[in-house]
Design an enzyme around this catalytic site. Structure first.
Site, mmCIF file in Angstrom:
data_model
loop_
_atom_site.group_PDB
_atom_site.id
_atom_site.type_symbol
_atom_site.label_atom_id
_atom_site.label_comp_id
_atom_site.label_asym_id
_atom_site.label_seq_id
_atom_site.Cartn_x
_atom_site.Cartn_y
_atom_site.Cartn_z
ATOM 1 N N ARG A 61 0.826 -1.211 0.000
ATOM 2 C CA ARG A 61 0.000 0.000 0.000
ATOM 3 C C ARG A 61 0.863 1.266 0.000
ATOM 4 N NH1 ARG A 61 -4.086 2.473 4.212
ATOM 5 N NH2 ARG A 61 -5.525 3.451 2.737
ATOM 6 N N HIS A 65 0.531 4.441 -2.563
ATOM 7 C CA HIS A 65 0.341 5.829 -2.118
ATOM 8 C C HIS A 65 1.516 6.708 -2.529
ATOM 9 C CE1 HIS A 65 -3.062 5.354 1.053
ATOM 10 N NE2 HIS A 65 -3.239 4.552 0.030
ATOM 11 N N ASN A 93 -4.505 8.132 6.352
ATOM 12 C CA ASN A 93 -3.202 7.551 6.672
ATOM 13 C C ASN A 93 -3.302 6.278 7.494
ATOM 14 O OD1 ASN A 93 -4.035 8.558 9.062
ATOM 15 N ND2 ASN A 93 -2.373 10.014 9.332
ATOM 16 N N HIS A 190 -5.693 -5.604 -3.155
ATOM 17 C CA HIS A 190 -6.539 -5.903 -1.993
ATOM 18 C C HIS A 190 -6.690 -7.402 -1.750
ATOM 19 C CE1 HIS A 190 -8.434 -1.605 -2.140
ATOM 20 N NE2 HIS A 190 -7.219 -1.615 -1.650
HETATM 21 C C1 HEM Z 1 -8.628 1.460 -6.456
HETATM 22 C C2 HEM Z 1 -8.574 2.364 -5.513
HETATM 23 C C3 HEM Z 1 -8.197 2.061 -4.095
HETATM 24 C C4 HEM Z 1 -8.900 2.427 -3.004
HETATM 25 C C5 HEM Z 1 -10.182 3.244 -2.976
HETATM 26 C C6 HEM Z 1 -8.218 1.886 -1.858
HETATM 27 C C7 HEM Z 1 -8.624 2.058 -0.557
HETATM 28 C C8 HEM Z 1 -8.087 1.391 0.516
HETATM 29 C C9 HEM Z 1 -8.567 1.501 1.868
HETATM 30 C C10 HEM Z 1 -9.688 2.414 2.322
HETATM 31 C C11 HEM Z 1 -7.853 0.647 2.631
HETATM 32 C C12 HEM Z 1 -8.037 0.342 4.119
HETATM 33 C C13 HEM Z 1 -7.435 1.337 5.019
HETATM 34 C C14 HEM Z 1 -7.808 1.002 6.437
HETATM 35 O O1 HEM Z 1 -8.962 1.254 6.802
HETATM 36 O O2 HEM Z 1 -6.980 0.471 7.170
HETATM 37 C C15 HEM Z 1 -6.922 -0.017 1.762
HETATM 38 C C16 HEM Z 1 -6.037 -0.983 2.159
HETATM 39 C C17 HEM Z 1 -5.090 -1.537 1.333
HETATM 40 N N1 HEM Z 1 -4.837 -1.188 0.036
HETATM 41 FE FE1 HEM Z 1 -5.998 -0.040 -1.138
HETATM 42 N N2 HEM Z 1 -7.123 1.200 -2.289
HETATM 43 C C18 HEM Z 1 -7.067 1.278 -3.647
HETATM 44 C C19 HEM Z 1 -6.092 0.753 -4.452
HETATM 45 C C20 HEM Z 1 -5.012 0.034 -3.992
HETATM 46 C C21 HEM Z 1 -3.894 -0.370 -4.808
HETATM 47 C C22 HEM Z 1 -3.700 0.019 -6.264
HETATM 48 C C23 HEM Z 1 -3.071 -1.109 -4.016
HETATM 49 C C24 HEM Z 1 -1.757 -1.755 -4.345
HETATM 50 C C25 HEM Z 1 -1.471 -2.247 -5.532
HETATM 51 C C26 HEM Z 1 -3.693 -1.171 -2.711
HETATM 52 C C27 HEM Z 1 -3.217 -1.891 -1.644
HETATM 53 C C28 HEM Z 1 -3.806 -1.955 -0.416
HETATM 54 C C29 HEM Z 1 -3.396 -2.880 0.623
HETATM 55 C C30 HEM Z 1 -2.316 -3.943 0.506
HETATM 56 C C31 HEM Z 1 -4.197 -2.610 1.737
HETATM 57 C C32 HEM Z 1 -4.145 -3.297 3.100
HETATM 58 C C33 HEM Z 1 -3.246 -2.510 4.014
HETATM 59 C C34 HEM Z 1 -3.048 -3.175 5.372
HETATM 60 O O3 HEM Z 1 -3.421 -4.323 5.571
HETATM 61 O O4 HEM Z 1 -2.490 -2.508 6.250
HETATM 62 N N3 HEM Z 1 -4.857 -0.457 -2.727
HETATM 63 N N4 HEM Z 1 -7.067 0.470 0.483
HETATM 64 C C1 LIG Z 2 -3.040 10.625 10.537
HETATM 65 O O1 LIG Z 2 -3.485 11.902 10.175
HETATM 66 C C2 LIG Z 2 -3.957 12.679 11.237
HETATM 67 C C3 LIG Z 2 -4.428 13.988 10.659
HETATM 68 O O2 LIG Z 2 -5.409 13.786 9.705
HETATM 69 C C4 LIG Z 2 -2.829 12.870 12.261
HETATM 70 O O3 LIG Z 2 -3.339 13.570 13.377
HETATM 71 C C5 LIG Z 2 -2.293 11.513 12.716
HETATM 72 O O4 LIG Z 2 -1.154 11.696 13.520
HETATM 73 C C6 LIG Z 2 -1.893 10.676 11.518
HETATM 74 N N1 LIG Z 2 -1.517 9.326 11.954
HETATM 75 C C7 LIG Z 2 -0.392 8.727 11.603
HETATM 76 C C8 LIG Z 2 -0.189 7.338 12.090
HETATM 77 O O5 LIG Z 2 0.434 9.236 10.890
#
Ligand code: HEM
Ligand SMILES: *[C@@H]1O[C@H](CO)[C@@H](O)[C@H](O)[C@H]1NC(C)=O
Ligand SMILES: *[C@@H]1O[C@H](CO)[C@@H](O)[C@H](O)[C@H]1NC(C)=O
Ligand SMILES: *[C@@H]1O[C@H](CO)[C@@H](O)[C@H](O)[C@H]1NC(C)=O
Ligand SMILES: *[C@@H]1O[C@H](CO)[C@@H](O)[C@H](O)[C@H]1NC(C)=O
Length: 320
Positions: A61, A65, A93, A190
């Site tokens: 991820r 980003h 974040n 994902h």
């Molecule tokens: C298509 C648009 C995308 C959206 C809207 C999106 C959104 C998100 C969100 C909301 C999360 C969860 C964050 C949380 O609540 O902890 C997430 C997790 C993740 N995303 Fe995406 N993502 C996108 C594309 C991608 C792409 C292109 C990759 C890598 C090729 C990716 C890799 C990941 C991974 C590996 C996680 C899990 C992170 C973890 O387990 O800590 N995502 N993503």
């Molecule tokens: C995530 O962003 C918020 C502000 O939107 C900040 O206060 C916080 O420290 C950030 N967390 C991390 C883990 O960087």
């Protein structure tokens, strides 16, 4: 053709080649200057993942980003300063973490080959390594990126949101030179990892004036998620794995979309829209096709926005 014309033509060709190679990446970029590079990064990432199984998903991820904001320039790694709130402290974040793994690799690299390897290249290699070590494809990482000097929390607004529909996703990716197929393919990232409730709970209750629950969701799946994410929710760490084999890089993510078990609206929408459904179906049927396309799209994502006058940071968290 006179000699002068021939010379001019040759010069023009030469200049074109020079300008093409400027800012271009190369699989052999560090072959002479840091031959141990890939071994050092792989060992660091592998070791960290053994001690903390969350590392692979977080690093994948992190790469996404980083590359989505200002190109792959390690802007995601810069720490905030009193005058500047950095990308990593921007709003979405949660779960972009495990920066220490990159720091570890960088510290070892500064010993082995001082002031040579950019932090942006370390992320790109680490992202390949976590995919491969989780059972996914392996590819040769192109290298030679430079690190940027700018990182702004305000720019994370340009990341796609989990509430996006397919039109919004297509638009967001196309701004980075990524097509519809790249978007669906990279969403397959994902297949690894976890999401906090906050990223999908809008789908579970009061979804719209017509539907209490997002109607594209499998009913039992939604019921389970409501239990995982009660209202009010006392556990800030509560959430859901993104697929049923969240530490294995496979095509299960696409199979789940076909039965309404995508965690984000932006995942599930890929199966609901005729422009992307056929790609989801193809990847659900054929894992090796998904792996082949994932490799190509990761290379494309990784080529984006290579800086021509960046630097090689000494410490990934601060500009030189
Ligand atoms: C298509 C648009 C995308 C959206 C809207 C999106 C959104 C998100 C969100 C909301 C999360 C969860 C964050 C949380 O609540 O902890 C997430 C997790 C993740 N995303 Fe995406 N993502 C996108 C594309 C991608 C792409 C292109 C990759 C890598 C090729 C990716 C890799 C990941 C991974 C590996 C996680 C899990 C992170 C973890 O387990 O800590 N995502 N993503
Ligand atoms: C995530 O962003 C918020 C502000 O939107 C900040 O206060 C916080 O420290 C950030 N967390 C991390 C883990 O960087
Ligand atoms: C692996 O991790 C352990 C514990 O975190 C550490 O002591 C060791 O130095 C690491 N080895 C490598 C090669 O990173
Ligand atoms: C996608 O969302 C945007 C913004 O909410 C909306 O304007 C558009 O009509 C939606 N498109 C589709 C195809 O649902
Ligand atoms: C759902 O919406 C209704 C009316 O808008 C509101 O009264 C209710 O508190 C909401 N429920 C939840 C769980 O947010």
């Amino acid at each position: 053709m006179g000699k002068a014309t021939l010379f001019a033509a040759a010069m023009f060709l030469f200049m074109t080649l020079v300008s093409l190679s400027e800012g271009e990446l190369d699989a052999h970029f560090y072959d002479l200057t840091c031959p141990q590079l890939e071994t050092i990064v792989s060992e660091t990432v592998r070791n960290a993942s053994i001690h903390d199984p969350k590392v692979p998903a977080r690093i994948l991820r992190m790469f996404f980003h980083d590359c989505f904001i200002r190109g792959c320039d390690a802007s995601i790694l810069l720490d905030s300063t009193p005058k500047n709130q950095a990308e990593k402290d921007g709003p979405p974040n949660v779960s972009v973490r495990s920066f220490y793994v990159i720091d570890d690799a960088k510290a070892k690299l500064e010993k082995a080959c001082p002031h040579t390897v950019s932090c942006a290249d370390i992320i790109a290699i680490a992202a390949r390594d976590v995919v491969a070590m989780s059972g996914g494809p392996y590819w040769n990482v192109l290298k030679g990126r430079k690190d940027g000097r700018v990182s702004k929390a305000s720019e994370t607004i340009n990341l796609p949101a989990p509430t996006f529909n397919v039109s919004q996703l297509i638009q967001s990716f196309s701004k980075r030179g990524l097509g519809v197929k790249d978007m669906v393919t990279l969403s397959g990232g994902h297949t690894l990892g976890f999401s906090h409730c906050s990223s999908f709970e809008a789908r579970l209750r009061n979804f719209s004036s017509l539907h209490d629950t997002d109607p594209s969701m499998n009913t039992e799946f939604a019921q389970g998620l409501r239990k995982t994410c009660p209202k009010p929710n006392k556990d800030p760490n509560a959430g859901q794995f993104l697929d049923s084999t969240a530490s294995v890089f496979d095509n299960d993510y696409y199979k789940r979309l076909m039965v309404g078990k995508g965690v984000f609206g932006s995942d599930q929408a890929l199966y609901g829209d005729y422009r992307t459904r056929w790609i989801v179906e193809a990847f659900a049927r054929d894992q090796s096709l998904f792996f082949k396309e994932f490799t190509a799209s990761m290379l494309k994502l990784g080529n984006g926005g290579v800086l021509e006058n960046g630097e090689v940071r000494l410490n990934c968290r601060v500009v030189n």
